[in-house]
Motif scaffolding. Structure first.
Motif, mmCIF file in Angstrom:
data_model
loop_
_atom_site.group_PDB
_atom_site.id
_atom_site.type_symbol
_atom_site.label_atom_id
_atom_site.label_comp_id
_atom_site.label_asym_id
_atom_site.label_seq_id
_atom_site.Cartn_x
_atom_site.Cartn_y
_atom_site.Cartn_z
ATOM 1 N N ALA A 100 -14.200 11.298 24.726
ATOM 2 C CA ALA A 100 -13.746 10.381 23.673
ATOM 3 C C ALA A 100 -13.114 9.138 24.270
ATOM 4 C CB ALA A 100 -12.757 11.091 22.757
ATOM 5 N N THR B 98 -6.671 3.080 26.211
ATOM 6 C CA THR B 98 -6.802 4.236 25.341
ATOM 7 C C THR B 98 -6.012 5.408 25.890
ATOM 8 O OG1 THR B 98 -8.295 5.811 24.280
ATOM 9 C CG2 THR B 98 -8.979 4.967 26.442
ATOM 10 N N GLU C 78 -15.860 6.855 25.456
ATOM 11 C CA GLU C 78 -16.521 6.244 24.294
ATOM 12 C C GLU C 78 -15.662 5.130 23.704
ATOM 13 O OE1 GLU C 78 -17.973 7.490 19.768
ATOM 14 O OE2 GLU C 78 -17.341 9.031 21.181
ATOM 15 N N ARG C 79 -14.369 5.379 23.606
ATOM 16 C CA ARG C 79 -13.473 4.355 23.074
ATOM 17 C C ARG C 79 -13.439 3.133 23.984
ATOM 18 N NH1 ARG C 79 -8.588 5.415 19.417
ATOM 19 N NH2 ARG C 79 -9.432 6.971 17.984
ATOM 20 N N LEU D 151 -10.607 4.904 15.667
ATOM 21 C CA LEU D 151 -11.271 3.887 16.488
ATOM 22 C C LEU D 151 -11.480 2.575 15.737
ATOM 23 C CD1 LEU D 151 -12.656 2.966 19.064
ATOM 24 C CD2 LEU D 151 -14.740 4.147 18.296
ATOM 25 N N ALA E 67 -6.645 8.403 24.671
ATOM 26 C CA ALA E 67 -7.442 9.479 24.075
ATOM 27 C C ALA E 67 -7.619 10.685 24.982
ATOM 28 C CB ALA E 67 -8.812 8.943 23.656
ATOM 29 N N ASP F 196 -3.993 2.228 21.968
ATOM 30 C CA ASP F 196 -4.473 2.764 20.692
ATOM 31 C C ASP F 196 -3.628 3.901 20.149
ATOM 32 O OD1 ASP F 196 -5.188 4.702 22.523
ATOM 33 O OD2 ASP F 196 -7.313 4.771 21.974
#
Length: 294
Positions: free
Chosen positions: A171, A161, A174-175, A136, A163, A118
Motif C-alpha cells: 500500500a 506516506t 502504491e500511495r 488516498l 502506510a 498522509d
C-alpha cells in the motif's frame, strides 16, 4: 531582493539532489542547531517537527504545534544559515485548503522544501505506534493543492506516506506512486522495518522520483550505511533528531554536575569556551558591522 535570496537556496537544493550521491541533511530544531549543522560543513538542514515540538513545548511529537508555530521556527532557521532548509510540514495542518496556506506560509518563510504526510490529524511521530492515515484521494488533493499553492517553481514538495505501519509495504508503494502522479517532487516512505522492505521500496520507486531515507536515530528503520543508501538510489538522507538527543545528553550531564557539586566547574573542560561560543554565533561579524556603521 528577498525573492532572489530565497530562490537561490532552492535552486541549490535541486542541484544537490541531482548529484551523484545522497544529500545528507542533519536535523535542527532551532536557529543555533541549524547554524551548527552549517558550520559542520553540511549542504542542507532538515527542520525536524519532532525536535521543534520538543524544543518549543518540551512535549512529544503528537500534533501539538500549529502550522504558524512551525513556520515561525522555519523562518528563524532560514535566517540563521545560507544553506537550503528542508522543513517538516506535518499533515499540512488540516485539509487541502489548509495545505494551500501552509505551503504559502512556508514558502514566504524562505524554506527550500516542505514535507507533507498522509496521517490523520492530529499526527504522531512516524516511528510511534497508533498511527492512522487519511484516504488516498484526500492526500492526493492535498498534494495537488500544495503544488498549485507554490509561487516559486523551485520550491519542492516532499510527499510522505506512513502506510507501511498501517496497511503494509504494498500500500505504501502504491500511495507513493500516486503521490508522484499528483505532482510531488520527492517521495518519502516512512518507517520500513527491515532491510528487505527498504530494498523493495527503493527498487520500485527509485526510478519514479527522488527518494528520501529517514535515518531516524533509535527509530524502527534499520540503520543502513551511507554507501548502501547510495547503492539503493536514495537522493536525500535525513538524520532528524541526533542533534536534539546530543543536546539533551549534554545538558543532563552538566546539570548532574551542578546538582552534585554546587557549581559547573568540573564540567567546563568539556564545554565550548565563552569566547569560542560567541564567535560561532557571530559576534565577530557584529563587531565588524559596529565599526562599519560607527
Amino acid at each position: 531582493m528577498s525573492d532572489l535570496l530565497s530562490t537561490a537556496p532552492r535552486a541549490r537544493l535541486r542541484d544537490l539532489l541531482a548529484g551523484p550521491g545522497p544529500l545528507v541533511a542533519p536535523g535542527a530544531y532551532d536557529a543555533l542547531s541549524a547554524r551548527l549543522v552549517e558550520q559542520a560543513g553540511f549542504d542542507a538542514v532538515y527542520m525536524t517537527g519532532f525536535g521543534t515540538t520538543a524544543g518549543l513545548l518540551g512535549r512529544p511529537d503528537v500534533g501539538l504545534l500549529t502550522g504558524t508555530e512551525m513556520a515561525d521556527n522555519a523562518r528563524r532557521l532560514v535566517a540563521a544559515v545560507d544553506v537550503p532548509v528542508i522543513a517538516d510540514g506535518d499533515t499540512g495542518y488540516g485539509n487541502a485548503i489548509n495545505v494551500l496556506r501552509t505551503v504559502q506560509t512556508y514558502e514566504q518563510a524562505g524554506v527550500a522544501a516542505i514535507q507533507l504526510e498522509d496521517q490523520v490529524t492530529p499526527k504522531k511521530c512516524g516511528h510511534m505506534s497508533g498511527k492512522e492515515i487519511v484516504p488516498l484521494p484526500e492526500m492526493l488533493g492535498k498534494i495537488r493543492a500544495a503544488t498549485e499553492a507554490r509561487r516559486d517553481p523551485e520550491f519542492l514538495i516532499i510527499a510522505r506516506t506512513d502506510a507501511v505501519a498501517v496497511e503494509g509495504v504494498d500500500a505504501a508503494i502504491e500511495r507513493a506512486r500516486a503521490f508522484r502522479d499528483a505532482g510531488a517532487d520527492l517521495l518519502f516512505v516512512e518507517a520500513p522495518t527491515s532491510e528487505a522492505d527498504i530494498e523493495r521500496i527503493a527498487g520500485e520507486l527509485a526510478g519514479v522520483a527522488p527518494l528520501v531515507f529517514n535515518w531516524a536515530e533509535g527509530g524502527r528503520t534499520p540503520p543502513l550505511g551511507l554507501d548502501r543508501m547510495a547503492e539503493l538510489g536514495f537522493a536525500l538522507v535525513i538524520y532528524p533528531i541526533g542533534t536534539l538527543l546530543a543536546a539533551t545528553a549534554g545538558m543532563r550531564s552538566l546539570l548532574e554536575t551542578l546538582r552534585k557539586d554546587g557549581t559547573p566547574q568540573a564540567a567546563l573542560p568539556g564545554l565550548p569556551a565563552f569566547d569560542e561560543f560567541t564567535s560561532l554565533v557571530g559576534l565577530p561579524e557584529v563587531r565588524e558591522l559596529e565599526q562599519r556603521y560607527r
